[in-house]
Design a protein around this motif. Structure first.
Motif, PDB file in Angstrom:
ATOM      1  N   ASP A 316       0.784  -1.111  -0.036  1.00 42.96           N
ATOM      2  CA  ASP A 316       0.005   0.082  -0.100  1.00 42.96           C
ATOM      3  C   ASP A 316       0.985   1.353  -0.035  1.00 42.96           C
ATOM      4  N   VAL A 317       0.365   2.243  -0.539  1.00 40.04           N
ATOM      5  CA  VAL A 317       1.163   3.660  -0.498  1.00 40.04           C
ATOM      6  C   VAL A 317       0.177   4.561   0.098  1.00 40.04           C
ATOM      7  N   ILE A 318       0.677   5.158   1.414  1.00 40.44           N
ATOM      8  CA  ILE A 318      -0.252   5.766   2.288  1.00 40.44           C
ATOM      9  C   ILE A 318      -0.068   7.317   1.682  1.00 40.44           C
ATOM     10  N   LEU A 319      -1.182   7.798   1.160  1.00 40.29           N
ATOM     11  CA  LEU A 319      -1.216   9.094   0.687  1.00 40.29           C
ATOM     12  C   LEU A 319      -1.832  10.243   1.640  1.00 40.29           C
ATOM     13  N   THR A 320      -2.545  10.033   2.487  1.00 41.57           N
ATOM     14  CA  THR A 320      -3.186  10.761   3.437  1.00 41.57           C
ATOM     15  C   THR A 320      -3.374  10.235   4.777  1.00 41.57           C
ATOM     16  N   PHE A 321      -2.833  11.006   6.016  1.00 43.73           N
ATOM     17  CA  PHE A 321      -3.038  10.514   7.133  1.00 43.73           C
ATOM     18  C   PHE A 321      -3.772  11.659   7.967  1.00 43.73           C
ATOM     19  N   VAL A 349      -5.129   5.093   1.437  1.00 46.56           N
ATOM     20  CA  VAL A 349      -3.861   4.344   0.700  1.00 46.56           C
ATOM     21  C   VAL A 349      -4.325   3.969  -0.591  1.00 46.56           C
ATOM     22  N   PHE A 350      -3.160   3.856  -1.558  1.00 36.73           N
ATOM     23  CA  PHE A 350      -3.496   3.498  -2.857  1.00 36.73           C
ATOM     24  C   PHE A 350      -2.886   1.841  -2.843  1.00 36.73           C
ATOM     25  N   ARG A 351      -4.092   1.375  -3.439  1.00 34.93           N
ATOM     26  CA  ARG A 351      -3.772  -0.130  -3.694  1.00 34.93           C
ATOM     27  C   ARG A 351      -4.712  -0.565  -4.867  1.00 34.93           C
ATOM     28  N   ASP A 352      -3.918  -1.530  -5.676  1.00 32.26           N
ATOM     29  CA  ASP A 352      -4.704  -2.153  -6.964  1.00 32.26           C
ATOM     30  C   ASP A 352      -5.149  -1.183  -7.793  1.00 32.26           C
ATOM     31  N   GLY A 353      -4.445   0.055  -8.227  1.00 31.59           N
ATOM     32  CA  GLY A 353      -4.970   0.638  -9.044  1.00 31.59           C
ATOM     33  C   GLY A 353      -5.990   1.614  -8.604  1.00 31.59           C
TER      34      GLY A 353
END
Length: 484
Positions: A316-321, A349-353
């Motif tokens: 996962d890419v964490i974009l906002t917290f 998070v960014f996951r699977d597009g």
């Protein structure tokens, strides 16, 4: 010429003999003209700055304080003990002292300094500009940010200073440092903010770089903006000779003020804990996972903890917290640490597009337990299987490979047994003995799994494929370029 980074405590004998690396945020948002003089500002602020002297009792063994290096249990141990320290002779003790700086933040006597200035001190003495001296009590410390909070009991209210907003500081603005360099107390030096957001070695580093002269003994002293607000705590310098060459660092008030508030209220820090291991998102990683911009924090591992319970996954890419956009990986630890323990926050998070929003209830970092180590299944009967792809020679995990490459018991995946030295895989840091855990954010357990995932990415028109690799158990994502 060898350059060293040293802390700025001025230790006469034992403690805190370092130079000041002071990273702090830059001056206020409004441009400032060069002042005709700093005299008025220095006169107003100096009474709130203090000299700090610490003392520590050190026990010496044997004549001259020297003790021989005799292995425990050696037949000569008793002989040397009697020779070096005759019967009835008491080990000698001496006092070691150290000097540093600090500043008063309240009329009732709370004082901020560096942790390394007072670390292991038996006694702490505070000297004020008017010559008055008071003993200080240690309220709490935070080694992670090198901050300590002290308290004196004054008979009358003390002059004090307040923290400013280091986030509004700008490169090029004037700053003033006041401290106790080389034992020369209440010395003033001026300079500019040379850079912001410097990182030295810690997860919570947010240093202001300044060319204001900082030397031994400046540690713990304040870095002021032209409004007389503290925007940094002088901590260290970069120097080839132990003296100032105009590269100093001050921990920003954005970090220090929060730490001080917790030390003042609880006597300790209480940082939020998310429970992830992260790495930067570069262009290769972004392309490999279909992320439009290279931003955020890439989750490399999710041990037992709040993130795992909330459904955050490796890859996962964490974009906002909690409403804060995460542009760079290094921003996430500071934002999480500053969040209240037990608070339920939204994490995008960014996951699977696509993006997903998860709710995470934060734990407390100081109480976080290490992740449990999983046990491995019996691999002694595994039949070796081999495959080659993208310059990599791969094998399934076996007991022999685990022993040969010292692979931790809790690591599962596909072992890299060889790497073509002319391949992109080698350039990206892949080596024999590392273990591929995921390819394209999918777990792999067999060499054929890796080959199929790489070929699928190639057929989908990807220029690279994301691999999660463990090296001696440490996780790391690698964007492996795919040849046409």
């Amino acid at each position: 010429m060898r350059m060293t980074i040293a802390r700025t405590g001025n230790a006469a004998l034992a403690l805190c003999l370092g130079l000041g690396i002071v990273m702090a945020d830059v001056a206020p948002a409004t441009a400032q003209a060069r002042p005709d003089s700093f005299a008025e500002l220095a006169e107003r602020l100096s009474p709130s700055v203090v000299n700090i002297t610490t003392s520590q009792t050190i026990t010496e063994q044997g004549p001259g304080g020297m003790s021989p290096m005799i292995p425990e249990g050696s037949p000569f141990e008793d002989f040397f003990r009697e020779f070096m320290q005759p019967e009835g002779q008491v080990p000698r003790s001496r006092q070691a002292s150290a000097l540093g700086s600090g500043f008063v933040i309240s009329a009732d006597g709370f004082i901020v300094t560096n942790n390394h200035v007072i670390e292991e001190a038996d006694e702490i003495l505070i000297e004020f500009l008017d010559g008055n001296e008071l003993p200080a009590e240690l309220i709490g410390t935070d080694p992670r940010t090198d901050v300590a909070l002290l308290k004196v009991e004054p008979e009358e209210p003390l002059p004090f200073v307040e923290f400013g907003d280091s986030d509004t500081a700008r490169v090029g603005e004037w700053v003033l440092a006041i401290g106790n360099p080389l034992g020369q107390g209440f010395s003033v030096s001026a300079g500019i903010v040379s850079a912001r957001n410097r990182e030295l070695s810690g997860s919570y580093d947010d240093f202001i770089q300044t060319d204001a002269a900082i030397n031994r003994g400046n540690s713990g002293g304040p870095l002021f903006n032209m409004n007389g607000e503290v925007i940094g705590v002088n901590t260290a310098i970069l120097s080839p000779n132990g003296g100032s060459i105009g590269i100093g660092f001050s921990m920003s008030s954005a970090v220090v003020s929060g730490v001080v508030d917790q030390l003042r209220e609880f006597g300790e820090t209480r940082r939020g804990w998310l429970g992830v291991r992260i790495q930067p998102v570069d262009e290769g990683v972004a392309e490999a996972i279909g992320l439009e911009d290279a931003r955020g924090a890439l989750v490399a591992d999710v041990p037992s903890g709040p993130a795992a319970e909330a459904g955050i996954e490796a890859g996962d890419v964490i974009l906002t917290f909690d409403g804060t956009e995460i542009e760079e990986m290094r921003e996430l630890p500071r934002v999480v640490a500053a969040t209240e323990v037990g608070k339920a926050v939204r994490v995008v998070v960014f996951r699977d597009g696509r993006t997903r929003t998860l709710s995470v209830t934060l734990g407390r970092l100081e109480e976080a337990d290490s992740a449990e180590v999983a046990t491995v299944e019996d691999e002694k009967g595994e039949t070796p299987r081999t495959a080659e792809v993208a310059g990599l020679t791969l094998q399934n995990m076996t007991a022999d490979l685990r022993e040969a490459f010292d692979i931790p018991d809790n690591v599962r995946g596909v072992v890299i047994s060889d790497v073509d030295a002319e391949s992109n895989a080698y350039e990206r840091g892949l080596r024999s003995g590392q273990v591929i855990v995921e390819v394209g954010q999918r777990s792999v357990a067999d060499p054929d799994d890796v080959v199929e995932a790489v070929e699928a990415a190639r057929e989908a028109g990807r220029k690279s494929v994301l691999m999660l690799v463990r090296d001696q158990g440490e996780p790391r994502f690698i964007a492996l370029e795919l040849a046409d």
